[in-house]
Design a protein around this motif. Structure first.
Motif, mmCIF file in Angstrom:
data_model
loop_
_atom_site.group_PDB
_atom_site.id
_atom_site.type_symbol
_atom_site.label_atom_id
_atom_site.label_comp_id
_atom_site.label_asym_id
_atom_site.label_seq_id
_atom_site.Cartn_x
_atom_site.Cartn_y
_atom_site.Cartn_z
ATOM 1 N N SER A 82 0.840 -1.191 0.000
ATOM 2 C CA SER A 82 0.000 0.000 0.000
ATOM 3 C C SER A 82 0.871 1.236 0.000
ATOM 4 C CB SER A 82 -0.882 0.044 1.242
ATOM 5 O OG SER A 82 -1.660 -1.108 1.346
ATOM 6 N N GLU A 83 0.346 2.267 -0.589
ATOM 7 C CA GLU A 83 1.042 3.546 -0.531
ATOM 8 C C GLU A 83 0.634 4.251 0.764
ATOM 9 O OE1 GLU A 83 0.325 5.885 -4.030
ATOM 10 O OE2 GLU A 83 0.629 4.177 -5.331
ATOM 11 N N ALA A 84 1.552 5.004 1.322
ATOM 12 C CA ALA A 84 1.233 5.777 2.525
ATOM 13 C C ALA A 84 0.275 6.899 2.157
ATOM 14 C CB ALA A 84 2.508 6.350 3.123
ATOM 15 N N ALA A 85 -0.555 7.276 3.091
ATOM 16 C CA ALA A 85 -1.473 8.394 2.872
ATOM 17 C C ALA A 85 -0.655 9.662 2.638
ATOM 18 C CB ALA A 85 -2.393 8.560 4.065
ATOM 19 N N ASP A 86 -1.054 10.451 1.665
ATOM 20 C CA ASP A 86 -0.360 11.684 1.304
ATOM 21 C C ASP A 86 -1.016 12.848 2.043
ATOM 22 O OD1 ASP A 86 0.647 14.001 0.136
ATOM 23 O OD2 ASP A 86 0.431 13.260 -1.918
ATOM 24 N N PRO A 87 -0.320 13.486 3.003
ATOM 25 C CA PRO A 87 -0.925 14.600 3.745
ATOM 26 C C PRO A 87 -1.314 15.773 2.853
ATOM 27 C CG PRO A 87 1.360 14.208 4.456
ATOM 28 C CD PRO A 87 1.036 13.183 3.425
ATOM 29 N N GLY A 88 -0.699 15.890 1.678
ATOM 30 C CA GLY A 88 -1.061 16.949 0.735
ATOM 31 C C GLY A 88 -2.411 16.727 0.084
ATOM 32 N N GLU A 89 -2.989 15.554 0.281
ATOM 33 C CA GLU A 89 -4.288 15.223 -0.303
ATOM 34 C C GLU A 89 -5.409 15.283 0.747
ATOM 35 O OE1 GLU A 89 -4.846 14.101 -3.866
ATOM 36 O OE2 GLU A 89 -3.073 15.357 -3.850
ATOM 37 N N VAL A 90 -5.126 15.977 1.846
ATOM 38 C CA VAL A 90 -6.113 16.201 2.908
ATOM 39 C C VAL A 90 -6.289 17.710 3.035
ATOM 40 C CG1 VAL A 90 -6.649 15.880 5.350
ATOM 41 C CG2 VAL A 90 -5.380 14.108 4.117
ATOM 42 N N GLU A 91 -7.541 18.162 2.985
ATOM 43 C CA GLU A 91 -7.828 19.596 3.066
ATOM 44 C C GLU A 91 -8.624 19.873 4.329
ATOM 45 O OE1 GLU A 91 -10.117 20.132 -0.492
ATOM 46 O OE2 GLU A 91 -8.382 19.832 -1.802
ATOM 47 N N TYR A 92 -8.344 21.019 4.962
ATOM 48 C CA TYR A 92 -9.072 21.420 6.161
ATOM 49 C C TYR A 92 -9.577 22.842 5.987
ATOM 50 C CZ TYR A 92 -10.160 22.521 11.019
ATOM 51 O OH TYR A 92 -10.807 22.888 12.165
ATOM 52 N N ASP A 93 -10.864 23.045 6.262
ATOM 53 C CA ASP A 93 -11.472 24.372 6.217
ATOM 54 C C ASP A 93 -11.689 24.814 7.659
ATOM 55 O OD1 ASP A 93 -13.210 26.579 6.143
ATOM 56 O OD2 ASP A 93 -14.269 25.814 4.386
ATOM 57 N N GLU A 94 -10.872 25.742 8.110
ATOM 58 C CA GLU A 94 -10.924 26.186 9.506
ATOM 59 C C GLU A 94 -12.251 26.862 9.854
ATOM 60 O OE1 GLU A 94 -7.825 28.409 12.417
ATOM 61 O OE2 GLU A 94 -7.063 27.194 10.761
ATOM 62 N N ASP A 95 -12.863 27.539 8.897
ATOM 63 C CA ASP A 95 -14.125 28.237 9.160
ATOM 64 C C ASP A 95 -15.265 27.271 9.476
ATOM 65 O OD1 ASP A 95 -12.908 30.702 8.752
ATOM 66 O OD2 ASP A 95 -13.453 30.757 6.627
ATOM 67 N N THR A 96 -15.287 26.134 8.793
ATOM 68 C CA THR A 96 -16.372 25.172 8.985
ATOM 69 C C THR A 96 -15.976 23.979 9.849
ATOM 70 O OG1 THR A 96 -15.786 23.963 6.980
ATOM 71 C CG2 THR A 96 -17.394 25.758 6.742
ATOM 72 N N GLY A 97 -14.679 23.807 10.117
ATOM 73 C CA GLY A 97 -14.227 22.640 10.877
ATOM 74 C C GLY A 97 -14.392 21.355 10.088
ATOM 75 N N ARG A 98 -14.219 21.437 8.778
ATOM 76 C CA ARG A 98 -14.460 20.293 7.879
ATOM 77 C C ARG A 98 -13.150 19.798 7.273
ATOM 78 N NH1 ARG A 98 -15.651 19.315 2.336
ATOM 79 N NH2 ARG A 98 -17.408 17.923 2.042
ATOM 80 N N TRP A 99 -12.915 18.489 7.383
ATOM 81 C CA TRP A 99 -11.765 17.826 6.770
ATOM 82 C C TRP A 99 -12.245 17.107 5.516
ATOM 83 C CZ3 TRP A 99 -6.943 18.186 8.975
ATOM 84 C CH2 TRP A 99 -6.893 18.597 10.305
ATOM 85 N N ARG A 100 -11.474 17.170 4.454
ATOM 86 C CA ARG A 100 -11.771 16.442 3.218
ATOM 87 C C ARG A 100 -10.551 15.598 2.861
ATOM 88 N NH1 ARG A 100 -11.286 18.142 -2.722
ATOM 89 N NH2 ARG A 100 -12.556 16.586 -3.768
ATOM 90 N N PHE A 101 -10.751 14.296 2.792
ATOM 91 C CA PHE A 101 -9.691 13.357 2.456
ATOM 92 C C PHE A 101 -9.912 12.847 1.041
ATOM 93 C CE2 PHE A 101 -10.069 13.382 6.975
ATOM 94 C CZ PHE A 101 -8.801 13.150 7.486
#
Length: 171
Positions: free
Chosen positions: A2-21
């Motif tokens: 398996s490939e390791a998870a890429d932290p550059g492919e995770v987004e966080y919106d501080e205003d809404t508290g929403r993480w997108r993987f």
């Protein structure tokens, strides 16, 4: 394997508290083997497509701790390919736990009902959990699994996983 998870492919919106993987922001077992998975190009919004496995294991964790005492929800956006197979006998399960030593919360997901090419958020109504006030470790560890049936399955597309803060309940 398996490939390791890429932290550059995770987004966080501080205003809404929403993480997108995005798919490459998740740890997908067997994803480095093109016989099992077709992974999207880095930096795109394309889904990861499961070709065929008998061991489905997709995991992620929030790069930053969640807020104590807050409610959150976990969901995956998925679709199915025309040639999907193996899901009648094999429901999938989602898991969320706060902290490495936290208590896992599980939800059963019936993938047989997911329509071909229609992106669907699972579970319906979102998978909600609360971060305990007394938690020492508030990192969320989560997963999407089907590894108990032993049967081969394919055609699942993972578009993204979302972790979002839920609004406060009215008093």
């Amino acid at each position: 394997m398996s490939e390791a998870a890429d932290p550059g492919e995770v987004e966080y919106d501080e205003d809404t508290g929403r993480w997108r993987f995005k798919p490459r922001g998740l740890h997908i077992t067997w994803s480095s083997n093109p016989g099992y998975w077709k992974m999207p190009e880095k930096g795109t919004d394309d889904p990861a497509e499961l070709k065929m496995v008998c061991w489905l294991e997709i995991e992620g964790s929030t790069p930053k701790p969640l807020s104590k005492g807050e409610r959150y929800a976990l969901s995956f956006k998925i679709s199915m390919a025309e040639d999907r197979s193996g899901w009648k006998e094999a429901p999938a399960f989602m898991m969320a736990k706060v902290g490495k030593k936290g208590i896992a919360k599980w939800a059963r997901i019936n993938l047989e009902d997911v329509q071909v090419d229609g992106v669907k958020e699972v579970p319906l109504g979102k998978f909600q959990f609360e971060v305990p006030e007394n938690a020492q470790d508030t990192t969320l560890y989560f997963g999407f699994y089907e590894l108990w049936s032993g049967g081969w399955k394919g055609g699942l597309r993972i578009h993204e996983a979302v972790v979002e803060k839920m609004p406060d309940l009215p008093p």
